[in-house]
Design an enzyme around this catalytic site. Structure first.
Site, PDB file in Angstrom:
ATOM      1  N   HIS A 137       0.832  -1.220   0.000  1.00 29.46           N
ATOM      2  CA  HIS A 137       0.000   0.000   0.000  1.00 29.46           C
ATOM      3  C   HIS A 137       0.860   1.262   0.000  1.00 29.46           C
ATOM      4  CE1 HIS A 137      -0.253  -0.071   4.715  1.00 29.46           C
ATOM      5  NE2 HIS A 137       0.655   0.798   4.369  1.00 29.46           N
ATOM      6  N   GLU A 142      -5.111   0.126   0.178  1.00 28.88           N
ATOM      7  CA  GLU A 142      -4.790  -1.291   0.323  1.00 28.88           C
ATOM      8  C   GLU A 142      -4.945  -2.012  -1.023  1.00 28.88           C
ATOM      9  OE1 GLU A 142      -3.207  -1.876   2.804  1.00 28.88           O
ATOM     10  OE2 GLU A 142      -4.242  -1.816   4.730  1.00 28.88           O
TER      11      GLU A 142
HETATM   12  C1  F6R Z   1       1.589   6.615   6.514  1.00 26.65           C
HETATM   13  C2  F6R Z   1       1.114   5.802   5.402  1.00 26.65           C
HETATM   14  C3  F6R Z   1       1.531   4.402   5.187  1.00 26.65           C
HETATM   15  C4  F6R Z   1       2.941   4.089   5.658  1.00 26.65           C
HETATM   16  C5  F6R Z   1       3.264   2.612   5.448  1.00 26.65           C
HETATM   17  C6  F6R Z   1       4.643   2.275   5.949  1.00 26.65           C
HETATM   18  O1  F6R Z   1       1.038   7.921   6.473  1.00 26.65           O
HETATM   19  O2  F6R Z   1       0.333   6.289   4.656  1.00 26.65           O
HETATM   20  O3  F6R Z   1       1.425   4.094   3.820  1.00 26.65           O
HETATM   21  O4  F6R Z   1       3.850   4.883   4.944  1.00 26.65           O
HETATM   22  O5  F6R Z   1       2.330   1.852   6.124  1.00 26.65           O
HETATM   23  O6  F6R Z   1       4.690   2.431   7.334  1.00 26.65           O
HETATM   24  P1  F6R Z   1       6.066   2.421   8.104  1.00 26.65           P
HETATM   25  O7  F6R Z   1       6.832   3.583   7.585  1.00 26.65           O
HETATM   26  O8  F6R Z   1       5.731   2.589   9.554  1.00 26.65           O
HETATM   27  O9  F6R Z   1       6.722   1.134   7.782  1.00 26.65           O
END
Ligand code: F6R
Length: 259
Positions: A137, A142
């Site tokens: 995503h 999703e």
């Molecule tokens: C956050 C978002 C998500 C995250 C992704 C990765 O605003 O939209 O797409 O970028 O879930 O999350 P991390 O960086 O915590 O691995």
């Protein structure tokens, strides 16, 4: 093709993306930033905090990618709170110029329409930071999300809830829904900068960059964008088949080209 840059560490990625954002603000003091939450953008915000010290950012505007539905905006893990503490305050932005989708609105469809309208009214996002989920995503779009989608409510996959359980007492406390910019909304930003670090992202990165364009991997939407920079660390790049080619292109990049 998106530009693909493999760097040794997340801090190196933070410096590259931070420099691009600081350059943008120097050129356009009223730049519109698209900001992300989660662990991935933290090295960028760390870098920017130093880079922007003493810079007038009073006219910089920012829009967050997404917000959980069903938790209070003052909850420590709401994206309102996270953006305030990790972006607005450390970078010295004007809180009135920083917007996060309203996941608590009584009328979420209206809030979604208003959010897209506010982005448009700002003149559009100049540079959008993106992380990637282990399920592919971007934002909370999703698998299965339409490439034309606008800001709207999405149901988080069990995988995403599990991935984000580290921020909550248990996986059951992770909200089921989020209000997220759509893929179509994200694609309207003038420059996308997607970051990914660590082993948990290696498969999603390979599918996003080298797999077929498919709604099953929402991050493949970046191939529809004319200016996308992908910055990953060595570990997240581990499954890339054409790694040598990306390094060759980056090494031979004309000096005058920024990211
Ligand atoms: C956050 C978002 C998500 C995250 C992704 C990765 O605003 O939209 O797409 O970028 O879930 O999350 P991390 O960086 O915590 O691995």
């Amino acid at each position: 093709m998106a530009e693909i840059i493999v760097v040794p560490t997340p801090a190196d990625a933070g410096r590259l993306a931070g420099a691009a954002i600081a350059d943008l603000i120097a050129r356009r003091p009223d730049a519109v930033l698209g900001v992300a939450t989660g662990s991935t953008p933290l090295p960028v915000y760390d870098d920017l905090q130093h880079r922007l010290a003493g810079v007038d950012v009073s006219r910089v505007r920012a829009f967050a990618l997404d917000e959980y539905v069903g938790i209070d905006r003052d909850h420590a893990e709401s994206y309102h709170s996270i953006i305030h503490h990790q972006v607005t305050v450390p970078l010295g932005l004007d809180p009135d110029l920083v917007q996060v989708p309203d996941g608590q609105a009584d009328d979420l469809e209206r809030a979604a329409l208003d959010y897209d309208a506010a982005i448009r009214a700002s003149g559009g996002i100049d540079l959008q930071l993106l992380g990637i989920g282990s399920d592919g995503h971007i934002g909370f779009n999703e698998p299965g999300s339409s490439f034309a989608s606008r800001t709207r409510v999405k149901t988080l996959t069990p995988q995403t809830r599990q991935d984000n359980a580290r921020f909550f007492p248990s996986v059951d406390d992770v909200p089921l829904h989020a209000l997220t910019q759509g893929l179509g909304t994200i694609l309207e930003a003038r420059h996308l900068v997607l970051l990914a670090f660590g082993e948990a992202k290696a498969e999603a990165v390979a599918l996003a960059l080298e797999g077929p364009l498919t709604a099953r991997v929402p991050a493949t939407a970046i191939h529809l964008h004319p200016h996308c920079t992908v910055i990953v660390d060595e570990v997240a790049a581990a499954h890339l088949a054409d790694r040598a080619f990306y390094d060759y292109v980056y090494t031979n990049k004309p000096d005058w080209q920024g990211i």
